[in-house]
Each structure stands twice: as structure tokens, then as C-alpha cells.
Design a protein around this motif. Structure first.
Motif, PDB file in Angstrom:
ATOM      1  N   PHE A   1     -10.576  -4.818   5.979  1.00 23.81           N
ATOM      2  CA  PHE A   1      -9.473  -5.279   5.129  1.00 23.81           C
ATOM      3  C   PHE A   1      -9.682  -4.822   3.688  1.00 23.81           C
ATOM      4  O   PHE A   1      -8.754  -4.402   3.004  1.00 23.81           O
ATOM      5  N   SER A   2     -10.933  -4.917   3.235  1.00 23.88           N
ATOM      6  CA  SER A   2     -11.216  -4.560   1.844  1.00 23.88           C
ATOM      7  C   SER A   2     -11.048  -3.066   1.611  1.00 23.88           C
ATOM      8  O   SER A   2     -10.603  -2.648   0.543  1.00 23.88           O
ATOM      9  N   ILE A   3     -11.435  -2.271   2.619  1.00 26.51           N
ATOM     10  CA  ILE A   3     -11.258  -0.817   2.475  1.00 26.51           C
ATOM     11  C   ILE A   3      -9.777  -0.493   2.347  1.00 26.51           C
ATOM     12  O   ILE A   3      -9.348   0.251   1.457  1.00 26.51           O
ATOM     13  N   ILE A   4      -8.995  -1.102   3.236  1.00 29.05           N
ATOM     14  CA  ILE A   4      -7.550  -0.857   3.179  1.00 29.05           C
ATOM     15  C   ILE A   4      -7.001  -1.321   1.833  1.00 29.05           C
ATOM     16  O   ILE A   4      -6.230  -0.622   1.177  1.00 29.05           O
ATOM     17  N   GLY A   5      -7.439  -2.506   1.405  1.00 28.27           N
ATOM     18  CA  GLY A   5      -6.979  -3.040   0.130  1.00 28.27           C
ATOM     19  C   GLY A   5      -7.318  -2.122  -1.037  1.00 28.27           C
ATOM     20  O   GLY A   5      -6.509  -1.906  -1.923  1.00 28.27           O
ATOM     21  N   SER A   6      -8.534  -1.557  -1.014  1.00 25.28           N
ATOM     22  CA  SER A   6      -8.946  -0.674  -2.111  1.00 25.28           C
ATOM     23  C   SER A   6      -8.083   0.572  -2.157  1.00 25.28           C
ATOM     24  O   SER A   6      -7.630   0.998  -3.215  1.00 25.28           O
ATOM     25  N   PHE A   7      -7.863   1.162  -0.991  1.00 25.85           N
ATOM     26  CA  PHE A   7      -7.070   2.390  -0.974  1.00 25.85           C
ATOM     27  C   PHE A   7      -5.623   2.119  -1.353  1.00 25.85           C
ATOM     28  O   PHE A   7      -4.914   3.015  -1.779  1.00 25.85           O
ATOM     29  N   GLN A   8      -5.191   0.880  -1.153  1.00 18.10           N
ATOM     30  CA  GLN A   8      -3.806   0.554  -1.484  1.00 18.10           C
ATOM     31  C   GLN A   8      -3.659  -0.007  -2.884  1.00 18.10           C
ATOM     32  O   GLN A   8      -2.610  -0.523  -3.240  1.00 18.10           O
ATOM     33  N   LEU A   9      -4.707   0.055  -3.688  1.00 13.57           N
ATOM     34  CA  LEU A   9      -4.686  -0.525  -5.031  1.00 13.57           C
ATOM     35  C   LEU A   9      -3.416  -0.113  -5.771  1.00 13.57           C
ATOM     36  O   LEU A   9      -3.155   1.076  -5.961  1.00 13.57           O
TER      37      LEU A   9
END
Lengths: 447, 306
Positions: B233-241
Motif C-alpha cells: 500500500f505504501s509503495i503504491i501511495g508513494s508512487f501516487q504522491l
């Protein structure tokens, strides 16, 4: 970005959405613009008689009264005034509606800098068909040049932003600073003030495309040359360089407050005197009165500082127009409204509510010029502003993709404010990235 | 196959008939789902793919350009800079955030904390604050003239570095995101910890294991699945910043460029530049990169578990 209207900020809070859900009037109306102006006027008159509904997209609050008066005068006509966003937000909505061919308004407010973009893609009705070309001379040269760039009349100006020096007289008097008449004096005044009070700045700037292009305009720079789809961008001309050299000193010596315009800090600075002057469009008069009430009596207006001793050139900063999108189904009625708002009785209403007109008749009207403003200590502010309007340097052109170019201003020129990059380098980067975009879009830029 | 079907080969037509009837009955059941699925999930992706192989110009209209947009993205320094920035964000911010979340979850789960519901709620609270509001709030605090930082400077006579300067703005955004999502991740970990059977702890206690040993040998292995999920989830969140830099952009226009993160870049391309085609391309490439990285992490996480 250049903010052309004083009320823009106040409005952001009251923006209404639903741009695409605009119910288009199903009423009839001669959609084809006749070639002859006499016929057109007749058509507009019959359209008014017949009545109908038009949708107007604008964020200028003075148009509300104008629309009401217009409806009162023509009982069969309904004007749906909708605020679909300010500036860029509205252009996006408009661009989308035009691309979709659905939900396009009959009249749209468009700032001067954005006009070429819509005009070039034939998205706007050429108002020459309604005899608008005969209005040459009705408007001051700056706005008229903007709406006729590239031939034809794409819109009619509603307000204009001839520039002047708004300064906090209380602060100037306190530190014994003389009102600068040249930009060199302006830099020295900035130094003197900041040395006397390290918390005070003569002005603020964090990189504003509208301000930069306006100052280059005044300095005689003409970085944009547009001839159809042949575009030249050149920020190495003398005017651009003169601006870059002078303003670089302001940045290097930290003489500009690092505060973005229209921010809360900005208003606070204007109010408490820590931002002591602004070289900005005439519409700032109304904005100061309404948004910085605490500083009433402090401010005064002087002519724009000059690049040469004894010079008289000024430039425009912002300013809007009303246009009729080509996809309007009620073009005749739309024109009737446009005429009423920009050259008819609508002007008086708008001036009363604080708009700065673009029409020579109003600007030369003694009553307008000699009005004394309590906010400005009884100064006849309009005199200075109207003179500025008549001294706007001619020949300025905006890019047909200025909206995009302005959006990348801070990526390029803005770097000069936060890093070791110089303004000259920043302008070169801006030129290069704008040219790349233009070429990608099918223009021949610098080719 | 069914045992009731006739043994003779002469009945083939009947079988075909039955098969086709069976197939249609099945479709009637999954049909409504498939229709919604196609409309809501597949159509946007297909439309983006469609957009990404065209180019619309202000002069010249729309032309089919095949993979030109993809080739352009491959050599677009602004895109890769943005990607590099969110990758840096990922490797620095995500471990910090998950580390804090894990620490808090373990502390609350240990049962040694006084007033643990209070801590649980207050740490989770920021997650309930919309990202836009959170960014605005922090943006005001970061102000060096009128904000909290400015007040501190004035009160203590110090000169703190400007959190919104180009060099620090990414860290400042990381701080906001950590503040927002520690509670959310803590809740995932805490929920996973709650289902660990207490008999295991008792057994460990009998064996004389201390708390650290219990954490290392029982708790962490037990919540590995939750750790993997939170990481993905955090990886996706980071890329979607997007929200945080987009909001802070008005406060720091020179530090946060229009291509600060790939999402912001795609947004600027389509809304300021009307380059919908290229914007769709950037979006698709980002989607693919995110999927690949998330998949690799999942594979790794699961393999260890097995």
C-alpha cells in the motif's frame, strides 16, 4: 500567473462546479453570423425581441448586476450567469466543452493572455461579422490590440490593467523615501527601506509570469512574435535583458519579500506596511479598497517607474474580455449581451462597482478622472491610472499557448528566486521549454 | 464429465446443445457483474491505452502515432526526475513510517501501556483528516514568516531552515505523509497482532522468553502478511504522491515544479497543456512501474513466508 481581476481571490471560495452540466437553451435563434453588420444588428434586435436563454461563463462579479439589468431591459431574455472557475480553471472547462462540442457557453470571460489560444483554434466567433471592427478607438490601445491580435475581433474588452505604482505613503514618509520615477530609483528605494527596517520590503515577488512579461513589455522587449503558426520566442532582446539585469539585483540583494501574491501573507504585508509598494494593474485600486481595508489612508498611486529618465511607456497587467465561442447556438443573442456589457450601459454599472474600464470614453470622462478616493487620502487615483492606459506601449503579442507557457514559468524562471540560477538563464530555459511545447503542438517555433 | 450422458457417439448434437445452454445460463448470472466490471474497471484502462497512441495538436489535429508517446516518455528527463524523486521518497519515508507504526502497534499490543485506547485513537486520528486539509495545515506551520517555523524563529531568536525550500520540501512532504498514515498502518499491524493466539505467549513465557524474544520469534513472523500488505500500500501511495505537493505548490511554486511527481506531471500535462495523449501515456507507464514493483515485493514477502 497574472491575475487580472481584483476579486479573484475572494471568489475562489464561492466557485461553483458542474461546468459540464450546463443546460443549454433549446430556444431558436439565428446561429449563423451574417456577413453584413447592419443585418447583424437587425438580427440581434430580432433575437432580443424573440427572446431566449444564454449561458455566460464568467467570474467577474460585476457582471451579475449587468445581467440583471439586461434581463430587465429585455424581458424575454434569460441570462444564466455561471462561475465555473477563475482563470485557468475556466479555460480548462471551456477547452473541454469545446472539444466535446457539448455544453459550450454562449459567452465566456477570457483574459487577454489566454485569448490567442482560443482564437487560433477558431474556437471563437469572429465578431467582425457584427461590426465589432468599427469599435476601433472605443477601447484603449492595449486591450484593443489584445482582442484583435492576428486579425479579426475575437472578443471585446471588459476591463484593463494599465500599470501604475501603488505605494504605501505612510511607510515612504516614515523612512523619507522619495517616490521612484525610474527602475534604478526603485531598486535604491528598495535598498533604503530594507536597510531602515529589515522586516520591510519595497515589494514582493516569488516569480510571476504576468509581472515579468509586463515589465519586459514596458522595457520595449517583444520576446513573442506570432504570425499565424510561425512563432518566435526570444528573451535575448534588449528589453528582456534590461528587465533581467535590474530585477536580478532585486533578487540577489534580497530586496523582494519572498511572499507569493494573493496569499494571506501578502494581504497581511500590504496591510501592515511590510510590503510597501506594488507595480501592478489598475484593478488593484478596487482590490486594495475591498481586501486591505485596514490600510485605508496609507496608500497612494504614482505613475509606473520608467526604464529611461523621462520616459512615459507603460504596459498592461491582466485584463479580461468577453468572447462568443463559435459553438454557441445563440450567437446573435450572445452578441447583444456582449455589446451591452462592454460598450453599452453595462459599463457604467461595472465602473460603479469598482471595475477599471477599457473604454476611452469612460477613461476620458472628467467625472471619472476627478473622482477622489477616500481610501487613497482623497487622491484622484483614476487620473494616474487613465493616463497610464493611454501610454501603453504598442506591439506586444502573447503566445497562442501562453496559458501553458505561464504554467511552467516557476519551473524555469522561478528557479532564479530559490537557487543560483540567474534570471537570464531562467528566461532561456523558459524560452526553450515553451518552444518545445509549441513545436509539439504543431507550431513552427524558432524555426 | 457426468455419468448420465449417453454412451453413444450419435448424441453429439444434444451435447452441443446442452453445452451452449449451460454457457448462456452462466453468463446470465455473471453478466451484470461483467457489465459493471467492464464499464468501471476495463473501460478507463482501454480508453487510456487508446488515447496514448494518438497525438492531438493545436495545429494539425489528431493523428495516430503508434508508440511515439511511449518513446518520448522514455527519454523525457522531467518524467524520470519525477520518478526518481518519488523513488527516493519511497526508500526513505516508507521505512520510517512503517517503523513508527510497528513500534506503536507493538507498544499498544504489549498491554503495558496506560490509556492505550487514548493513544490508539489519537494516533489514528490524523488518518481521518483529509489529505488536502492536512497539507494546508502543515503548509501554514511550515511558513517562515507567519507560520509556526516563523514564530519559533522569532521567539527563540534562531534561524531554522525553510522547510519549503527546494532542498527540504521533499522531506517536509514526507513528514506530512508520515503524520497522516502512521495511524492507518498502526491499525493494520495492531489488528494482525490481536489475532495471534495467546497460548503462544504463554508457552514462550514458560520457556523463559523475554518480551524482545517474543516480538522477534512470535509477533513479527505472525504479522508478516500484514507487513507485506502495508508495504505494498505504501509503495503504491508513494508512487501516487499528488495531494500534498499539489497543495503546497501554491506556497512554494518554485520548489515544487509542475513535474515534481509523475502524477503531478500527468496532471499538469493534461490540465495546463491539453496534452491528454501524452498524459495518458505517463499515467500508463506509472501504473505499470507501480504494478511491477508491488508484485516483486509481494513475491518476496510471500516466498519468505512459505
Amino acid at each position: 500567473m497574472a491575475r487580472s481581476t481584483p476579486w479573484r481571490r475572494a471568489l475562489t471560495a464561492t466557485l461553483t462546479a458542474g461546468a459540464l452540466a450546463v443546460p443549454l437553451a433549446a430556444c431558436s435563434g439565428g446561429a449563423d453570423a451574417p456577413a453584413d453588420s447592419g443585418e447583424a444588428t437587425a438580427d440581434a434586435a430580432s433575437a432580443l425581441e424573440e427572446g431566449g436563454e444564454i449561458t455566460v461563463w464568467a467570474w467577474d462579479p460585476t457582471l451579475e448586476s449587468v445581467a440583471k439589468d439586461f434581463e430587465a431591459e429585455h424581458p424575454n431574455v434569460t441570462v444564466n450567469l455561471e462561475n465555473v472557475g477563475t482563470g485557468n480553471d475556466q479555460y480548462t472547462a471551456l477547452q473541454n466543452a469545446i472539444a466535446a462540442g457539448d455544453g459550450v457557453p454562449d459567452v465566456a470571460q477570457i483574459e487577454f493572455y489566454a485569448l490567442p489560444q482560443f482564437a487560433l483554434s477558431d474556437a471563437l466567433t469572429d465578431l467582425t461579422a457584427y461590426g465589432a471592427d468599427q469599435l476601433d478607438g472605443t477601447f484603449t490601445p492595449g486591450p484593443w490590440g489584445a482582442v484583435t491580435q492576428g486579425g479579426g475581433v475575437h472578443a471585446l474588452p471588459t476591463d484593463s490593467g494599465p500599470m501604475a505604482l501603488f505605494y504605501n505613503k505612510r511607510v515612504f514618509d516614515k523612512y523619507d523615501i522619495e517616490v521612484p520615477t525610474t527602475w534604478d530609483e526603485y531598486v535604491e528605494a528598495a535598498r533604503k527601506l530594507h536597510e531602515a527596517d529589515p522586516k520591510a520590503y519595497l515589494t514582493n515577488d516569488v516569480g510571476d509570469a504576468g509581472f515579468t512579461t509586463s515589465l519586459i513589455w514596458q522595457a520595449g522587449g517583444r520576446p513573442y512574435q506570432v504570425d499565424g503558426t510561425d512563432v518566435t520566442i526570444d528573451f535575448t532582446d534588449a528589453g528582456s535583458q534590461q528587465f533581467a539585469d535590474t530585477w536580478q539585483t532585486m533578487i540577489d540583494d534580497e530586496l523582494v519579500a519572498p511572499v507569493g501574491s494573493w496569499s494571506d501573507e501578502w494581504y497581511q504585508g500590504l496591510s501592515d506596511g511590510s510590503i510597501a509598494s506594488l507595480v501592478i494593474g489598475a484593478w488593484m485600486r478596487g482590490n486594495l479598497e475591498s481586501s486591505v481595508p485596514d490600510a485605508s489612508g496609507d496608500w497612494a498611486v504614482a505613475p509606473m517607474p520608467q526604464w529611461e529618465d523621462g520616459g512615459q511607456a507603460t504596459a498592461e497587467n491582466g485584463g479580461s474580455s468577453l468572447a462568443v465561442p463559435a459553438a454557441s447556438e445563440n450567437a446573435d443573442l450572445a452578441w447583444a449581451f456582449l455589446e451591452y456589457a462592454t460598450v453599452g450601459d453595462g459599463i457604467a454599472t461595472r465602473v460603479d462597482e469598482g471595475a477599471f474600464p477599457a473604454t476611452t470614453a469612460e477613461l476620458e470622462d472628467p467625472e471619472f478622472r476627478e473622482q477622489e478616493f477616500e481610501y487613497f487620502g482623497g487622491q484622484k487615483v483614476n487620473e494616474v491610472l487613465a493616463d497610464s492606459a493611454s501610454q501603453v506601449a504598442e506591439g506586444w503579442q502573447y503566445l497562442p499557448f501562453q496559458v501553458y507557457a505561464n504554467s511552467i514559468f516557476n519551473d524555469t524562471v522561478g528557479q532564479a528566486y530559490v537557487s543560483g540560477t540567474t534570471l537570464t538563464d531562467g528566461l532561456a530555459a523558459w524560452q526553450e521549454q515553451s518552444a518545445t511545447f509549441g513545436n509539439d503542438q504543431g507550431f513552427a517555433v524558432n524555426q | 464429465m457426468t455419468t448420465t450422458s449417453p454412451p453413444t457417439t450419435a448424441s453429439t448434437p444434444t451435447v452441443v446443445h446442452r453445452r451452449s445452454r449451460r454457457r448462456w445460463t452462466g453468463w446470465m448470472f455473471v453478466g451484470p457483474f461483467m457489465a459493471v466490471f467492464a464499464l468501471v474497471f476495463l473501460a478507463p484502462i482501454v480508453y487510456s491505452l487508446y488515447l496514448s497512441v494518438f497525438r492531438t495538436q493545436m495545429v494539425g489535429g489528431t493523428t495516430f502515432v503508434g508508440l511515439d508517446n511511449y518513446a518520448r516518455a522514455m527519454s523525457d528527463p522531467q518524467f524520470w526526475e519525477g520518478l526518481g524523486r518519488v523513488s527516493l521518497f519511497l526508500v526513505v519515508q516508507v521505512p520510517i513510517m512503517l517503523g513508527i507504526a510497528l513500534l506503536v502497534a507493538l507498544a499498544i499490543d504489549s498491554g503495558r501501556l496506560y490509556g492505550k485506547s487514548f493513544f490508539r485513537i489519537s494516533i489514528f486520528m490524523p488518518y481521518a483528516v483529509p489529505a488536502v486539509v492536512a497539507s494546508l495545515m502543515w503548509g501554514f506551520m511550515y511558513g517562515t514568516r507567519f507560520g509556526l517555523v516563523g514564530n519559533l524563529n522569532e521567539a527563540l531568536g534562531i534561524s531554522l531552515p525553510d522547510p519549503l525550500s527546494p532542498g527540504l520540501v521533499l522531506a517536509s512532504i514526507g513528514n506530512i505523509v508520515t503524520w497522516e498514515f502512521v495511524g492507518y498502518n498502526m491499525l493494520i499491524f495492531y489488528a494482525a497482532l490481536r489475532v495471534v493466539p495467546h497460548s503462544l505467549y504463554e508457552a514462550a513465557e514458560i520457556d523463559g522468553a523475554g518480551q524482545w524474544r517474543v516480538i522477534g520469534a512470535i509477533k513479527l513472523p505472525a504479522i508478516r502478511g500484514a507487513l507485506v500488505i502495508a508495504t505494498i500500500f505504501s509503495i503504491i501511495g508513494s508512487f501516487q504522491l499528488f495531494n500534498e505537493p499539489s497543495i503546497l505548490q501554491s506556497l512554494a511554486p518554485n520548489a515544487i515544479t509542475t513535474a515534481f511527481t509523475p502524477n503531478l506531471y500527468a496532471y499538469s500535462l493534461s490540465f495546463s497543456g491539453q496534452q491528454y495523449n501524452y498524459s495518458a501515456t505517463v499515467a500508463i507507464i506509472m501504473g505499470l512501474i507501480t504494478m511491477v514493483i508491488a508484485y516483486v515485493v509481494q513475491l518476496r514477502g510471500m516466498r519468505k513466508e512459505a
